[in-house]
Design an enzyme around this catalytic site. Structure first.
Site, mmCIF file in Angstrom:
data_model
loop_
_atom_site.group_PDB
_atom_site.id
_atom_site.type_symbol
_atom_site.label_atom_id
_atom_site.label_comp_id
_atom_site.label_asym_id
_atom_site.label_seq_id
_atom_site.Cartn_x
_atom_site.Cartn_y
_atom_site.Cartn_z
ATOM 1 N N GLU A 149 2.373 -9.425 4.072
ATOM 2 C CA GLU A 149 3.501 -10.358 3.935
ATOM 3 C C GLU A 149 3.897 -10.891 5.312
ATOM 4 O O GLU A 149 3.991 -10.129 6.253
ATOM 5 C CB GLU A 149 4.683 -9.617 3.284
ATOM 6 C CG GLU A 149 5.889 -10.484 3.063
ATOM 7 C CD GLU A 149 5.543 -11.776 2.337
ATOM 8 O OE1 GLU A 149 5.020 -11.721 1.223
ATOM 9 O OE2 GLU A 149 5.790 -12.857 2.909
ATOM 10 N N PHE A 150 4.158 -12.200 5.374
ATOM 11 C CA PHE A 150 4.494 -12.830 6.659
ATOM 12 C C PHE A 150 5.930 -13.357 6.690
ATOM 13 O O PHE A 150 6.281 -14.100 7.603
ATOM 14 C CB PHE A 150 3.513 -13.965 6.957
ATOM 15 C CG PHE A 150 2.082 -13.500 7.052
ATOM 16 C CD1 PHE A 150 1.606 -12.910 8.222
ATOM 17 C CD2 PHE A 150 1.218 -13.619 5.970
ATOM 18 C CE1 PHE A 150 0.293 -12.461 8.314
ATOM 19 C CE2 PHE A 150 -0.100 -13.168 6.056
ATOM 20 C CZ PHE A 150 -0.565 -12.586 7.230
ATOM 21 N N LEU A 151 6.737 -12.999 5.692
ATOM 22 C CA LEU A 151 8.094 -13.568 5.663
ATOM 23 C C LEU A 151 8.903 -13.124 6.873
ATOM 24 O O LEU A 151 8.636 -12.086 7.472
ATOM 25 C CB LEU A 151 8.812 -13.173 4.366
ATOM 26 C CG LEU A 151 9.092 -11.696 4.068
ATOM 27 C CD1 LEU A 151 10.234 -11.136 4.889
ATOM 28 C CD2 LEU A 151 9.376 -11.519 2.597
ATOM 29 N N LYS A 152 9.915 -13.960 7.211
ATOM 30 C CA LYS A 152 10.839 -13.631 8.291
ATOM 31 C C LYS A 152 12.189 -13.289 7.674
ATOM 32 O O LYS A 152 12.695 -14.078 6.855
ATOM 33 C CB LYS A 152 11.040 -14.835 9.221
ATOM 34 C CG LYS A 152 9.779 -15.379 9.844
ATOM 35 C CD LYS A 152 10.079 -16.548 10.776
ATOM 36 C CE LYS A 152 10.374 -17.861 10.059
ATOM 37 N NZ LYS A 152 9.292 -18.422 9.247
ATOM 38 N N GLU A 153 12.768 -12.165 8.059
ATOM 39 C CA GLU A 153 14.123 -11.884 7.591
ATOM 40 C C GLU A 153 15.026 -13.017 8.055
ATOM 41 O O GLU A 153 14.860 -13.555 9.141
ATOM 42 C CB GLU A 153 14.618 -10.541 8.148
ATOM 43 C CG GLU A 153 13.971 -9.375 7.444
ATOM 44 C CD GLU A 153 14.357 -8.026 8.037
ATOM 45 O OE1 GLU A 153 15.446 -7.905 8.606
ATOM 46 O OE2 GLU A 153 13.539 -7.089 7.929
ATOM 47 N N ASN A 209 1.471 -10.405 14.267
ATOM 48 C CA ASN A 209 2.652 -9.871 14.952
ATOM 49 C C ASN A 209 2.375 -9.560 16.420
ATOM 50 O O ASN A 209 3.253 -9.715 17.272
ATOM 51 C CB ASN A 209 3.193 -8.649 14.211
ATOM 52 C CG ASN A 209 4.088 -9.062 13.059
ATOM 53 O OD1 ASN A 209 4.365 -10.255 12.885
ATOM 54 N ND2 ASN A 209 4.535 -8.112 12.264
ATOM 55 N N GLY A 258 13.180 -7.004 18.696
ATOM 56 C CA GLY A 258 13.509 -5.780 17.963
ATOM 57 C C GLY A 258 13.045 -5.945 16.538
ATOM 58 O O GLY A 258 12.074 -6.652 16.270
ATOM 59 N N CYS A 261 9.544 -4.793 12.518
ATOM 60 C CA CYS A 261 8.116 -5.147 12.485
ATOM 61 C C CYS A 261 7.451 -5.181 13.863
ATOM 62 O O CYS A 261 6.512 -4.428 14.101
ATOM 63 C CB CYS A 261 7.930 -6.478 11.775
ATOM 64 S SG CYS A 261 8.291 -6.331 10.017
#
Ligand SMILES: NC(=O)c1ccc[n+]([C@@H]2O[C@H](COP(=O)([O-])OP(=O)(O)OC[C@H]3O[C@@H](n4cnc5c(N)ncnc54)[C@H](O)[C@@H]3O)[C@@H](O)[C@H]2O)c1
Length: 443
Positions: A149-153, A209, A258, A261
């Protein structure tokens, strides 16, 4: 399709909700009964913009349900996503305890063949190991797929609904087609569906990442050099960004990366390389630069106040590891708080979403302020760690009036040094000559 998603954290909850939104029947499963109870009460256990409305709508329409009962939850489904946490274990190797526990539970409970999809970030070879684990526990021929998964919070729903690409590690053509069909509604704008070996898919997540962490450490190191050479990293950034080979994305200096991930995934890369005796000079440096960068704000604060720091009270704006999330895992703000508390400095902290998570760690050692200006009352300086949008254009007259000393340490370069000087602030930024230039001689 009928789908189970195991783990209802930042990734699992977004995955289950977005898959329900595209018409599938989804059951979200978690061992954390408190989380499931909140979800069943129509509340979110995390903060993620846009997610609450989607959860509520899909629950109302009967496409999204939640349970703690894994065996019953997976009984009728065709696909099972594993989205449990993989926190750093010893020596930086990810702790896969939750993945194996779920693998055991699937092997014990499943009565027919499932497609088991690893969405958690896991070391290369995990797909192979899970395939072996399932085969050793049951005669049923399950398939195991890797789907990082490549989603960004903070933008997770959008990222899942409109991914740049979908990466699927799969050994079997039929299963690849099922995955392609599942993701087709999200890839209508010609975004690619990339099928590859499970090992390459697992590695793709780490390389993505590692690259992003490298960009951050690179620009931070250059910013520190700008500080020492009286150059302005913001001008330099613009000077390089127009070169299309370089670009502007992800080249903003700050207080270090931070989150759950980048730190963990860089450590996992180092650990995988160590196990295979592959040298990692660059990744070692990326990690060291970041470690030092997380101290940069404290260093500037300490240099400014000197021994008088002990008598000062400071305000901190922004505690989450980035804006639009309540996630504080590995947040640079925590490094700063620890260092200032060790000096005995009273702290008045504000964050739009992360106060509860910070309170769970620090209890009554901090003063928690619901409003940004509240944190400034009686403070001798303001430190900005996270660039929430509401911090970009504060009422500087009010800021000046509320604080005892007009000094701002900006870890995200939100303001113009010249403007701040004109407003009467002593202003420190990262790699820009603030109104008071500080040399970075550490790290
Ligand atoms: N957070 C992100 O931005 C992000 C982005 C991409 C990938 N990832 C990866 O996705 C994975 C999940 O990350 P996250 O941030 O959602 O973690 P999280 O800690 O928010 O959620 C994990 C959930 O799994 C549940 N869980 C653990 N063991 C379980 C078990 N045996 N049975 C059922 N539920 C169990 C936990 O209770 C928790 O709710 C990690 O591998 C992470 O590296 C995270």
């Amino acid at each position: 399709m009928k789908i189970a998603v195991i783990g209802t954290g930042y990734v699992g909850l977004v995955t289950s909700t977005c898959l329900a939104e595209s018409g599938n029947d989804v059951i979200g499963i978690d061992k954390d009964a408190a989380k499931i109870a909140r979800l069943e009460a129509g509340q979110l256990p995390i903060y993620e913009p846009g997610l609450l409305e989607l959860v509520q709508r899909n629950r109302r329409e009967g496409r999204l349900v939640f349970t703690t009962d894994l065996a019953t939850g997976i009984a009728d489904v065709q696909l099972i996503f594993i989205a449990v946490g993989t926190p750093p274990g010893k020596d930086g190797e990810p702790d896969l305890g939750a993945v194996w526990a779920v693998g055991d539970a699937i092997a014990a409970a499943a009565k027919d063949a499932k497609i088991v999809i690893i969405k958690s970030t896991v070391p290369v070879g995990t797909n192979h190991q899970l395939t072996k684990l399932l085969a050793s526990r049951t005669q049923i021929p399950h398939d195991v797929v890797s789907n990082p998964e490549f989603l960004k919070e903070g933008a997770a729903v959008d990222d899942f609904m409109k991914p740049d690409r979908v990466v699927v590690g799969v050994r079997n053509e039929r299963v690849a087609e099922v995955m392609n069909e599942l993701y087709a509604p999200f890839l209508r704008t010609e975004r690619p569906f990339l099928a590859m070996s499970p090992e390459s898919a697992e590695m793709t997540k780490y390389v993505a990442n590692a690259m992003l962490a490298t960009k951050i450490s690179f620009i931070n190191e250059m910013a520190n050099l700008c500080d020492a050479l009286d150059a302005d990293i913001n001008d330099v950034r613009r000077g390089i960004g127009h070169d299309v080979r370089i670009g502007f994305q992800f080249l903003f200096p700050g207080a270090g990366y931070g989150g759950s991930c980048f730190p963990k995934d860089v450590q996992a890369v180092l650990s995988m390389a160590r196990q295979r005796n592959v040298p990692t000079h660059l990744m070692n440096a990326v990690e060291q630069v970041n470690y030092a960068q997380k101290q940069v704000l404290f260093r500037k604060v300490k240099q400014h106040f000197g021994p008088a720091l002990r008598e000062k009270t400071l305000a901190i704006w922004g505690l989450a590891f980035k804006p639009r999330t309540d996630d504080i895992r590995e947040a640079p703000a925590l490094t700063l708080i620890d260092a200032l508390l060790a000096e005995g400095v009273p702290l008045r902290v504000h964050d739009p979403e992360a106060l509860a998570n910070v309170r769970a760690i620090y209890g009554n050692r901090l003063e928690y302020c619901e409003r940004p200006y509240g944190a400034l009352e009686g403070a001798d300086g303001l430190v900005i760690v996270t660039e929430w949008p509401e911090f970009r254009r504060p009422d500087f007259d009010l800021v000046r009036r509320l604080m005892r000393e007009q000094v701002v340490f900006d870890g995200r370069n939100l303001y113009e040094p010249r403007v701040m000087a004109g407003l009467g602030f002593v202003y420190y930024a990262i790699g820009r000559q603030g109104t008071a230039s500080v040399r970075n001689d550490a790290g």
